[in-house]
Design a protein around this motif. Structure first.
Motif, mmCIF file in Angstrom:
data_model
loop_
_atom_site.group_PDB
_atom_site.id
_atom_site.type_symbol
_atom_site.label_atom_id
_atom_site.label_comp_id
_atom_site.label_asym_id
_atom_site.label_seq_id
_atom_site.Cartn_x
_atom_site.Cartn_y
_atom_site.Cartn_z
ATOM 1 N N LEU A 357 -101.661 8.545 3.643
ATOM 2 C CA LEU A 357 -100.713 9.338 4.535
ATOM 3 C C LEU A 357 -100.731 10.461 5.014
ATOM 4 O O LEU A 357 -101.427 11.090 6.344
ATOM 5 C CB LEU A 357 -99.375 9.087 4.512
ATOM 6 C CG LEU A 357 -98.874 9.628 5.609
ATOM 7 C CD1 LEU A 357 -98.742 9.228 7.416
ATOM 8 C CD2 LEU A 357 -97.161 10.046 5.415
ATOM 9 N N SER A 358 -101.282 11.522 3.541
ATOM 10 C CA SER A 358 -101.762 12.672 3.739
ATOM 11 C C SER A 358 -103.161 12.999 4.368
ATOM 12 O O SER A 358 -103.448 13.473 5.504
ATOM 13 C CB SER A 358 -101.452 13.521 2.521
ATOM 14 O OG SER A 358 -100.537 13.685 1.961
ATOM 15 N N LEU A 359 -104.041 12.337 4.131
ATOM 16 C CA LEU A 359 -105.187 11.885 4.725
ATOM 17 C C LEU A 359 -104.956 11.651 6.255
ATOM 18 O O LEU A 359 -106.131 12.141 6.942
ATOM 19 C CB LEU A 359 -106.850 10.858 3.804
ATOM 20 C CG LEU A 359 -106.983 10.924 2.641
ATOM 21 C CD1 LEU A 359 -107.366 9.788 1.670
ATOM 22 C CD2 LEU A 359 -107.760 12.184 2.219
ATOM 23 N N ALA A 360 -104.579 10.925 6.276
ATOM 24 C CA ALA A 360 -103.918 10.701 8.387
ATOM 25 C C ALA A 360 -104.113 11.897 8.479
ATOM 26 O O ALA A 360 -103.735 12.655 9.732
ATOM 27 C CB ALA A 360 -103.399 8.942 8.728
ATOM 28 N N LEU A 361 -102.776 12.435 8.132
ATOM 29 C CA LEU A 361 -102.317 13.844 8.976
ATOM 30 C C LEU A 361 -103.130 15.054 8.568
ATOM 31 O O LEU A 361 -102.682 15.430 8.961
ATOM 32 C CB LEU A 361 -100.811 13.546 8.512
ATOM 33 C CG LEU A 361 -99.726 12.461 8.604
ATOM 34 C CD1 LEU A 361 -98.457 12.974 7.513
ATOM 35 C CD2 LEU A 361 -99.527 12.655 9.677
ATOM 36 N N MET A 362 -104.294 15.064 7.210
ATOM 37 C CA MET A 362 -104.441 15.733 7.680
ATOM 38 C C MET A 362 -103.940 17.003 6.096
ATOM 39 O O MET A 362 -104.502 18.048 6.862
ATOM 40 C CB MET A 362 -106.004 16.342 8.144
ATOM 41 C CG MET A 362 -107.290 15.429 8.486
ATOM 42 S SD MET A 362 -108.073 15.451 7.220
ATOM 43 C CE MET A 362 -109.265 14.937 7.701
ATOM 44 N N LYS A 363 -103.330 17.072 5.898
ATOM 45 C CA LYS A 363 -102.094 17.961 5.541
ATOM 46 C C LYS A 363 -100.918 17.307 3.579
ATOM 47 O O LYS A 363 -101.183 15.486 4.284
ATOM 48 C CB LYS A 363 -101.305 18.298 6.406
ATOM 49 C CG LYS A 363 -100.256 17.396 6.730
ATOM 50 C CD LYS A 363 -99.489 18.240 7.382
ATOM 51 C CE LYS A 363 -98.216 16.983 8.300
ATOM 52 N NZ LYS A 363 -96.762 17.760 9.183
ATOM 53 N N SER A 364 -101.044 18.056 3.425
ATOM 54 C CA SER A 364 -99.981 17.294 1.888
ATOM 55 C C SER A 364 -99.017 16.586 2.597
ATOM 56 O O SER A 364 -97.936 17.678 3.160
ATOM 57 C CB SER A 364 -100.081 18.280 0.708
ATOM 58 O OG SER A 364 -99.512 17.476 -0.178
ATOM 59 N N VAL A 365 -98.739 15.758 2.166
ATOM 60 C CA VAL A 365 -96.853 15.288 2.121
ATOM 61 C C VAL A 365 -96.381 15.091 1.200
ATOM 62 O O VAL A 365 -96.644 13.828 -0.095
ATOM 63 C CB VAL A 365 -97.237 13.848 3.133
ATOM 64 C CG1 VAL A 365 -95.805 13.707 3.188
ATOM 65 C CG2 VAL A 365 -97.729 14.874 4.087
ATOM 66 N N ALA A 366 -95.405 15.598 0.292
ATOM 67 C CA ALA A 366 -94.726 15.084 -0.964
ATOM 68 C C ALA A 366 -93.831 13.531 -0.858
ATOM 69 O O ALA A 366 -94.132 13.372 0.123
ATOM 70 C CB ALA A 366 -93.249 16.664 -1.626
ATOM 71 N N ALA A 367 -94.265 13.024 -2.092
ATOM 72 C CA ALA A 367 -94.029 11.111 -2.210
ATOM 73 C C ALA A 367 -92.284 11.483 -2.997
ATOM 74 O O ALA A 367 -92.238 11.765 -4.311
ATOM 75 C CB ALA A 367 -95.008 10.017 -2.020
ATOM 76 N N VAL A 368 -92.021 10.494 -3.092
ATOM 77 C CA VAL A 368 -90.871 10.816 -3.793
ATOM 78 C C VAL A 368 -90.980 8.916 -4.795
ATOM 79 O O VAL A 368 -90.900 8.566 -3.896
ATOM 80 C CB VAL A 368 -89.305 10.458 -3.083
ATOM 81 C CG1 VAL A 368 -88.596 11.685 -3.082
ATOM 82 C CG2 VAL A 368 -89.425 9.046 -2.144
ATOM 83 N N THR A 369 -91.092 8.701 -5.450
ATOM 84 C CA THR A 369 -91.295 7.687 -6.450
ATOM 85 C C THR A 369 -90.579 6.947 -7.002
ATOM 86 O O THR A 369 -89.779 7.583 -8.084
ATOM 87 C CB THR A 369 -92.473 8.278 -7.113
ATOM 88 O OG1 THR A 369 -91.934 8.916 -8.565
ATOM 89 C CG2 THR A 369 -93.644 8.228 -6.511
ATOM 90 N N TYR A 370 -90.213 5.842 -7.664
ATOM 91 C CA TYR A 370 -89.727 4.923 -9.208
ATOM 92 C C TYR A 370 -90.377 4.726 -9.746
ATOM 93 O O TYR A 370 -91.577 3.670 -9.202
ATOM 94 C CB TYR A 370 -88.824 3.844 -8.121
ATOM 95 C CG TYR A 370 -87.942 4.435 -7.197
ATOM 96 C CD1 TYR A 370 -87.002 5.335 -7.351
ATOM 97 C CD2 TYR A 370 -87.682 4.426 -5.140
ATOM 98 C CE1 TYR A 370 -85.651 5.509 -6.862
ATOM 99 C CE2 TYR A 370 -87.035 4.963 -4.967
ATOM 100 C CZ TYR A 370 -85.974 4.701 -5.694
ATOM 101 O OH TYR A 370 -85.193 5.093 -3.849
ATOM 102 N N SER A 371 -90.300 5.041 -10.790
ATOM 103 C CA SER A 371 -90.598 4.038 -12.099
ATOM 104 C C SER A 371 -92.150 3.632 -11.887
ATOM 105 O O SER A 371 -92.572 2.656 -11.911
ATOM 106 C CB SER A 371 -90.465 2.803 -12.237
ATOM 107 O OG SER A 371 -88.330 2.337 -11.935
ATOM 108 N N ILE A 372 -92.922 4.978 -12.508
ATOM 109 C CA ILE A 372 -94.379 5.059 -11.755
ATOM 110 C C ILE A 372 -94.694 4.303 -13.879
ATOM 111 O O ILE A 372 -93.907 5.450 -14.771
ATOM 112 C CB ILE A 372 -94.750 6.456 -11.325
ATOM 113 C CG1 ILE A 372 -94.554 7.438 -11.553
ATOM 114 C CG2 ILE A 372 -94.645 6.196 -9.807
ATOM 115 C CD1 ILE A 372 -95.231 8.204 -10.728
ATOM 116 N N SER A 373 -95.994 4.496 -13.812
ATOM 117 C CA SER A 373 -96.235 4.550 -15.009
ATOM 118 C C SER A 373 -97.242 6.072 -16.409
ATOM 119 O O SER A 373 -96.797 7.193 -14.991
ATOM 120 C CB SER A 373 -97.715 4.287 -15.583
ATOM 121 O OG SER A 373 -99.061 4.367 -14.837
#
Length: 533
Positions: A357-373
């Motif tokens: 999504l950030s690549l599509a928008l060409m800007k950094s978008v913060a992401a919320v995540t669950y249970s990542i390694s």
């Protein structure tokens, strides 16, 4: 006469007859011959049209069918054992099985079957194989089902399946997807919860099929070759039909919309049917793919978007972006709305959805995540995209999301987990309470070699396997911002109505189907737990 018998023993003559029979059977579409195999009164090659025309009158009779010959298009069992070896035993075991393949072509069918069973199963923990038998193999069986054979099998109310494969490999598929509870197959020997790689000499059902009071006294057999009906269970058949190899080559693959049960969840790393040739290509590709995944990871986390896009394209990554006109923009403070950024709500296909999504928008978008390694969490600290770990506590998570929305744009995947098939899981409605500035994002992913998601395997390898694909294709479609009439604060809609509306918008854009299944449902089905890492 005695000299002739010595030169041409009975067994050799029988084998010669088998060869001649096999060669000529493919040329004759329909033939009636006499056999002395129990009480079977008729033995004939199957003409599908004539047999299907009779299915209405045969529906109340019991059908005994050979799974490999009468249901599946391919008669080769190698891909299924390769799946067991790779998914349950690991790449090294799978490589051994592949190296043995030329030798398997030289030995007899029965000895070859014993070898592949031993290599695939010896030392495998029974509990570990549960995932392979119920969450991995059914997908590949379904994709190999012939439509013509399926129509015949499912037209009978009472059906019995017989197979050369171990029972534990097929019973999950036959029971869960075809509703077949009677499976005649050999059991695997085990010791203290581990498979020994040996099959029982006799199959687990030696009693006549018609011995069950619920069974019909008129039983029909459906097989592919003369050898496949050489089992006691077929001695109860009044008629035995043969499907020729020439007929099977004309079969159509069963379309997805004809599946008796929708295939929504499946697990495993392999995204292709592991035939001997395809498996050889995979092992040749593995070292190059691993190096490519390292390069792509460095590009994703270290380079600006304008540089990373062309480099990723040169490495084989294909990204197609579709944006609305005009593009969504952050809005100023309004009554009932929290000032700050836009909340992008997308379906979840892979670990790097926020990066795409950030690549599509060409800007950094913060992401919320669950249970990542732990590895993914470590990489996220040096990535240009900020990640916000959530706790699955609604109050705490709501406060975190509002805090970061005030600071800028945020992306959330309300499904809570990935789904590989064209379905959307139920959206968690928490995001609807955060802001009215909601932009749905539809994402689609196409891979050819490996899946970068797992419910039962090592999640730390998810990113590696995903980036090892030669040409991963992404489709990112940014939809129009939700109208104020469909929001929670401004439009007065309930949070559940907003979540359902966004889910339907994304499903329509992708051509997917909405479900009420949740993250917990997925992990209970695939891994037997609630999805804790």
């Amino acid at each position: 006469m005695e000299k002739i018998k010595k030169l041409f023993p009975q067994k050799a003559v029988s084998m010669l007859f088998e060869v001649v029979f096999t060669i000529t059977s493919a040329k004759l579409p329909y033939q009636r011959v006499k056999v002395s195999h129990g009480p079977a009164t008729q033995f004939r090659f199957l003409k599908h049209r004539s047999f299907v025309d009779k299915t209405d009158e045969l529906a109340n009779q019991t059908l005994v069918f050979h799974m490999e010959g009468a249901l599946l298009k391919s008669c080769s069992l190698f891909p299924y054992f390769m799946l067991v070896a790779f998914e349950a035993g690991g790449p090294f075991r799978a490589l051994i099985l592949l190296l043995l393949y030329p030798f398997l072509l030289l030995v007899g069918n029965e000895l070859g079957l014993k070898i592949v069973v031993f290599v695939s199963f010896v030392g495998i923990k029974m509990e570990k194989f549960r995932v392979v038998g119920t969450a991995i193999l059914p997908k590949f069986f379904l994709e190999d089902v012939g439509r013509e054979g399926f129509d015949i099998v499912m037209s009978h109310d009472r059906k019995v399946a017989i197979t050369k494969m171990p029972k534990i490999m097929v019973e999950g598929f036959l029971r869960d997807y075809l509703g077949i509870n009677t499976v005649v197959a050999r059991e695997l020997k085990e010791f203290r919860g581990y498979f020994l790689g040996l099959m029982e000499e006799k199959m687990d059902a030696e009693q006549p099929v018609t011995g069950d009071q619920n069974m019909s006294t008129h039983t029909i057999g459906l097989v592919c070759s003369r050898k496949s009906y050489d089992h006691k269970i077929f001695s109860d058949c009044k008629e035995i039909y043969l499907v020729t190899e020439a007929e099977k080559k004309k079969w159509q693959v069963l379309p997805r919309n004809r599946y008796p049960k929708p295939l929504i969840f499946h697990d495993g790393r392999l995204a292709f049917r592991p035939t001997p040739l395809a498996s050889l290509v995979m092992f040749i590709w593995l070292p190059y793919g691993f190096l490519l995944s390292i390069i792509r990871t460095i590009v994703y986390i270290s380079l600006p978007f304008k540089l990373s896009l062309p480099i990723l394209a040169l490495s084989g990554v294909v990204i197609t972006v579709s944006k609305p006109a005009p593009e969504p923009t952050t809005c100023s403070t309004n009554t009932g709305k929290i000032p700050g950024g836009v909340l992008y709500v997308c379906n979840h296909r892979t670990l790097i959805d926020p990066t795409l999504l950030s690549l599509a928008l060409m800007k950094s978008v913060a992401a919320v995540t669950y249970s990542i390694s732990g590895l993914t969490r470590l990489l996220s600290t040096i990535s240009p995209i900020k990640t916000v770990p959530l706790t699955r506590d609604r109050e705490k998570d709501g406060k975190l999301m509002k805090l970061h929305l005030r600071q800028g744009d945020l992306v959330v995947c309300p499904e809570g987990t990935t789904c590989r098939e064209p379905y959307l899981l139920r959206f968690s409605p928490l995001f609807a309470e955060m802001t009215d500035e909601i932009v749905p994002v539809a994402m689609k992913l196409q891979v050819t070699k490996f899946y970068g998601t797992t419910a039962s395997g090592l999640k730390c390898l998810d990113l590696t396997f995903h980036l090892m694909n030669p040409n991963p294709e992404y489709f990112v479609k940014i939809l129009n911002k939700l109208p104020s009439s469909q929001t929670h604060n401004g439009g007065g809609k309930s949070k559940f109505e907003v979540a359902n509306y966004v889910q339907n918008q994304i499903a329509t854009a992708l051509g997917f189907e909405c479900t009420n299944l949740t993250r917990k449902d997925k992990y209970k089905i695939l891994a037997g737990n609630e999805g804790f890492v």
